[in-house]
Design a protein around this motif. Structure first.
Motif, PDB file in Angstrom:
ATOM      1  N   ARG A  72      23.132  55.735   5.746  1.00 60.28           N
ATOM      2  CA  ARG A  72      23.324  56.028   7.163  1.00 60.28           C
ATOM      3  C   ARG A  72      22.300  57.076   7.595  1.00 60.28           C
ATOM      4  O   ARG A  72      21.713  57.765   6.761  1.00 60.28           O
ATOM      5  CB  ARG A  72      24.745  56.527   7.414  1.00 60.28           C
ATOM      6  CG  ARG A  72      25.820  55.515   7.042  1.00 60.28           C
ATOM      7  CD  ARG A  72      27.185  55.998   7.472  1.00 60.28           C
ATOM      8  NE  ARG A  72      27.240  56.144   8.919  1.00 60.28           N
ATOM      9  CZ  ARG A  72      28.167  56.864   9.552  1.00 60.28           C
ATOM     10  NH1 ARG A  72      29.086  57.505   8.866  1.00 60.28           N
ATOM     11  NH2 ARG A  72      28.154  56.948  10.861  1.00 60.28           N
ATOM     12  N   ARG A  76      23.080  63.357  10.962  1.00 61.45           N
ATOM     13  CA  ARG A  76      24.058  62.687  11.815  1.00 61.45           C
ATOM     14  C   ARG A  76      25.234  63.633  12.001  1.00 61.45           C
ATOM     15  O   ARG A  76      25.388  64.603  11.254  1.00 61.45           O
ATOM     16  CB  ARG A  76      24.527  61.361  11.212  1.00 61.45           C
ATOM     17  CG  ARG A  76      25.307  61.493   9.918  1.00 61.45           C
ATOM     18  CD  ARG A  76      25.777  60.139   9.403  1.00 61.45           C
ATOM     19  NE  ARG A  76      26.555  60.251   8.173  1.00 61.45           N
ATOM     20  CZ  ARG A  76      26.038  60.279   6.958  1.00 61.45           C
ATOM     21  NH1 ARG A  76      24.732  60.208   6.803  1.00 61.45           N
ATOM     22  NH2 ARG A  76      26.815  60.383   5.891  1.00 61.45           N
ATOM     23  N   VAL A  78      29.384  64.443  12.371  1.00 60.98           N
ATOM     24  CA  VAL A  78      30.741  64.062  12.001  1.00 60.98           C
ATOM     25  C   VAL A  78      31.667  65.153  12.540  1.00 60.98           C
ATOM     26  O   VAL A  78      31.229  66.064  13.242  1.00 60.98           O
ATOM     27  CB  VAL A  78      30.886  63.928  10.467  1.00 60.98           C
ATOM     28  CG1 VAL A  78      30.030  62.787   9.941  1.00 60.98           C
ATOM     29  CG2 VAL A  78      30.513  65.240   9.771  1.00 60.98           C
ATOM     30  N   SER A 136      35.351  63.298   9.109  1.00 64.57           N
ATOM     31  CA  SER A 136      35.701  62.107   9.880  1.00 64.57           C
ATOM     32  C   SER A 136      34.489  61.638  10.667  1.00 64.57           C
ATOM     33  O   SER A 136      33.657  62.448  11.097  1.00 64.57           O
ATOM     34  CB  SER A 136      36.851  62.430  10.844  1.00 64.57           C
ATOM     35  OG  SER A 136      37.046  61.377  11.775  1.00 64.57           O
ATOM     36  N   ASN A 137      34.399  60.334  10.870  1.00 68.82           N
ATOM     37  CA  ASN A 137      33.325  59.787  11.697  1.00 68.82           C
ATOM     38  C   ASN A 137      33.627  59.888  13.189  1.00 68.82           C
ATOM     39  O   ASN A 137      32.783  59.534  14.011  1.00 68.82           O
ATOM     40  CB  ASN A 137      33.065  58.323  11.327  1.00 68.82           C
ATOM     41  CG  ASN A 137      32.395  58.192   9.969  1.00 68.82           C
ATOM     42  OD1 ASN A 137      31.578  59.022   9.585  1.00 68.82           O
ATOM     43  ND2 ASN A 137      32.748  57.147   9.232  1.00 68.82           N
ATOM     44  N   ARG A 139      33.640  61.362  16.668  1.00 68.59           N
ATOM     45  CA  ARG A 139      32.662  62.282  17.236  1.00 68.59           C
ATOM     46  C   ARG A 139      33.335  63.334  18.120  1.00 68.59           C
ATOM     47  O   ARG A 139      34.255  63.047  18.883  1.00 68.59           O
ATOM     48  CB  ARG A 139      31.630  61.502  18.052  1.00 68.59           C
ATOM     49  CG  ARG A 139      30.782  60.550  17.227  1.00 68.59           C
ATOM     50  CD  ARG A 139      29.869  61.284  16.256  1.00 68.59           C
ATOM     51  NE  ARG A 139      28.892  62.101  16.948  1.00 68.59           N
ATOM     52  CZ  ARG A 139      27.697  61.664  17.342  1.00 68.59           C
ATOM     53  NH1 ARG A 139      27.339  60.404  17.092  1.00 68.59           N
ATOM     54  NH2 ARG A 139      26.851  62.467  17.956  1.00 68.59           N
TER      55      ARG A 139
END
Length: 206
Positions: A72, A76, A78, A136-137, A139
């Motif tokens: 991924r 990024r 999370v 956790s994904n 947002r």
């Protein structure tokens, strides 16, 4: 017209708690983490293992900007899954705890991966290694402006419906190039992307 104020909660005041070297940590470790050392304290007991090698994005094994474990994007964003999590100095449970995060939903930036561990940073650049099960994904974002205006439409052309205080944590629903739609305390609306932390400047998603 009366505006709703999305305030900084008491829980978010304790977002970061520095654990001094050698200080006892008596709270039970989160279930997702591996067992602590037999001493039961942070910063004591056997010396931590040497830091494990981290396969870096852009190496021959990983394309630039891609995590070698999850494939991924890196970096990024999370969020913190539970109400508390520990950030360690290295990617293993026997590394010293540097930070304790105490705010469910807190946005974090993933900057590296190693097996089941993710190196994360908060809005101030502090952080460490966390087990992936603590993240956790979903947002979220943190309000960085002293007071962020929330509108019922993007672009600042809609009606002002609420304001959010600095360091309030909100849920991210979608983002356009310059505006993001958020949700907090039953309020939904649009804020300037420049007023929040938890999304890249050019990031767009629904």
């Amino acid at each position: 017209m009366r505006l709703t104020l999305i305030a900084l909660t008491l829980a978010s005041l304790a977002t970061l708690s520095l654990l001094p070297h050698g200080a006892a940590f008596s709270q039970e470790a989160p279930a997702a983490e591996e067992e602590e050392s037999s001493s039961g304290t942070a910063g004591e007991g056997p010396a931590p293992a040497a830091a494990a090698p981290v396969a870096r994005s852009g190496s021959k094994d990983c394309p630039p900007g891609i995590g070698c474990v999850t494939r991924r994007p890196l970096p990024r964003y999370v969020s913190l899954k539970g109400a508390e999590a520990r950030a360690r100095r290295g990617p293993a449970s026997d590394h010293r705890v540097d930070w304790i995060y105490q705010r469910q939903g807190l946005p974090l930036k993933v900057t590296a991966e190693y097996e089941n561990w993710r190196r994360v940073e908060d809005s101030e650049g502090a952080g460490g290694w966390m087990h992936f099960a603590l993240l956790s994904n979903n947002r979220s974002a943190m309000i960085m402006a002293e007071m962020a205006d929330i509108y019922d439409a993007p672009g600042g052309h809609g009606s002002l419906t609420a304001r959010a205080q600095q360091r309030a944590v909100v849920r991210l629903l979608e983002c356009q190039p310059d505006w993001c739609r958020i949700s907090a305390e039953g309020i939904r609306g649009w804020v300037k992307k420049s007023d929040i932390w938890g999304v890249e400047p050019g990031e767009v998603f629904e």
